[in-house]
Scaffold this active site. Sequence first.
Site, PDB file in Angstrom:
ATOM      1  N   ASP A  19      -7.702  -3.194   3.891  1.00  0.00           N
ATOM      2  CA  ASP A  19      -6.343  -2.803   4.277  1.00  0.00           C
ATOM      3  C   ASP A  19      -6.107  -1.311   4.061  1.00  0.00           C
ATOM      4  O   ASP A  19      -5.546  -0.628   4.932  1.00  0.00           O
ATOM      5  CB  ASP A  19      -5.318  -3.626   3.485  1.00  0.00           C
TER       6      ASP A  19
ATOM      7  N   SER B 239       1.863  -3.356   1.613  1.00  0.00           N
ATOM      8  CA  SER B 239       1.526  -2.769   0.307  1.00  0.00           C
ATOM      9  C   SER B 239       0.429  -1.723   0.427  1.00  0.00           C
ATOM     10  O   SER B 239       0.517  -0.655  -0.189  1.00  0.00           O
ATOM     11  CB  SER B 239       1.143  -3.837  -0.708  1.00  0.00           C
TER      12      SER B 239
ATOM     13  N   GLU C 239      -4.377  -1.365  -6.647  1.00  0.00           N
ATOM     14  CA  GLU C 239      -3.908  -2.734  -6.377  1.00  0.00           C
ATOM     15  C   GLU C 239      -4.643  -3.752  -7.273  1.00  0.00           C
ATOM     16  O   GLU C 239      -4.042  -4.673  -7.796  1.00  0.00           O
ATOM     17  CB  GLU C 239      -4.081  -3.074  -4.898  1.00  0.00           C
TER      18      GLU C 239
ATOM     19  N   GLY D 206       5.706  -9.073   3.293  1.00  0.00           N
ATOM     20  CA  GLY D 206       5.238 -10.429   3.029  1.00  0.00           C
ATOM     21  C   GLY D 206       4.726 -11.154   4.261  1.00  0.00           C
ATOM     22  O   GLY D 206       4.607 -12.370   4.264  1.00  0.00           O
TER      23      GLY D 206
HETATM   24  C1  GLA Z   1      -6.151  -9.491   2.273  1.00  0.00           C
HETATM   25  C2  GLA Z   1      -6.919  -8.492   1.411  1.00  0.00           C
HETATM   26  C3  GLA Z   1      -8.087  -7.875   2.194  1.00  0.00           C
HETATM   27  C4  GLA Z   1      -8.942  -8.939   2.857  1.00  0.00           C
HETATM   28  C5  GLA Z   1      -8.081  -9.952   3.611  1.00  0.00           C
HETATM   29  C6  GLA Z   1      -8.883 -11.099   4.155  1.00  0.00           C
HETATM   30  O1  GLA Z   1      -5.509  -8.826   3.320  1.00  0.00           O
HETATM   31  O2  GLA Z   1      -6.061  -7.471   0.966  1.00  0.00           O
HETATM   32  O3  GLA Z   1      -8.850  -7.044   1.343  1.00  0.00           O
HETATM   33  O4  GLA Z   1      -9.766  -9.581   1.911  1.00  0.00           O
HETATM   34  O5  GLA Z   1      -7.042 -10.473   2.798  1.00  0.00           O
HETATM   35  O6  GLA Z   1      -9.756 -10.674   5.139  1.00  0.00           O
END
Ligand code: GLA
Length: 359
Positions: free
Chosen positions: A154, A110, A142, A104
């Site tokens: 990510d 995740s 996701e 978090g």
């Molecule tokens: C989260 C989302 C990413 C991206 C960021 C902002 O981490 O999982 O895909 O959009 O926010 O840059």
Amino acid sequence: MADVWVAPGRINLIGEHTDYNDGFVLPIALPHAVRVTAVRRDDGVLRVRSRQQDGVTEVAVADLAPGVVTGWAAYVAGVVWVLREAGYDVGGFDLVVDGDVPLGAGLSSSAALESATALAVADLSTLDIDRFRLAHLAQRAENDFVGMPCGIMDQSASLLAREGHALLLDTRTLDTAHIPFHVAAAGLTLLVVDTRAAHRLVDGEYAARRAACHKAAEVLGVPALRDLTEVPTDLPDELLRRVRHVVTENRRVLDVVDLLRAGDFRAIGPLLTASHESLRDDYEVTVPELDVAVEALVASGAHGARMTGGGFGGCVIALVDTARVDGCMAAVREAFARNGFTAPECFTATAAAGARRER
Ligand code: GLA
């Protein structure tokens, strides 16, 4: 002995809220990672537990559908579901999850869990899937199984990053470049401040920003905001500010990459701070804890600082002369105490390796 797959969390150096606009991102993988120990089962059952959390999830893979598994185990179940949906022959598994990516905190625990699971399941099922496709499948898990409309950054960071490098990803073409990020050799440290601010309104606000960007692209007649090189003038104020963030942020990513390639690490500082200001004033995804941390870091000598990740809580990063790290950390702690905020967690980060099979 059971095999183990490891996938790291990430911080994004710059390129925030650009990935769902076909833009550029520049994350590094963290040394903090999720480890998945996995074996195949021949009864078609997926059994998941964690060394950090109570409870066991057991479900027949044939019964997997969005909503069937909730909580953290949904990230694992979602990956198995998406692989089956994509037509891969995937059966049951026993998976044990372990890890030290703070939960978090906006450090992509995740995505790390999805990535480690995806590698484990693909390897144990002898599927030949390249890492770009795995990142896409994990993102779909996701989006469609967990219900979070995230972009591709990510999962790509976790699966594709290299040690000592930042990953430049063009989220439209999926072209990547590994940009050397050896800041220690230049007397610099990347400091991370976990503000421990509880995420507020995260999913709804994230989805709202995404929808605003898509609406703006439609109004402006471009496939995505990535296609704009100039900030348009004829939009309602709020939409204009959202667009301005995306257009200027994409530019900042490319400018940072040029400076890093030239070995001019200190010079990226003002671009990091400009990115934060844009996220605060134009994109409106910061909270007071993030803003106070950035101000305190810059005032105590950081070359630059910014929130990292989706915002509404989570972490701030700062580029700091190594000799000043202690002073900067003390300044943030003092500022938080003065404002009555929960004490932050500070740690330093290096660019670590992407996901891999450990044994
Ligand atoms: C989260 C989302 C990413 C991206 C960021 C902002 O981490 O999982 O895909 O959009 O926010 O840059």
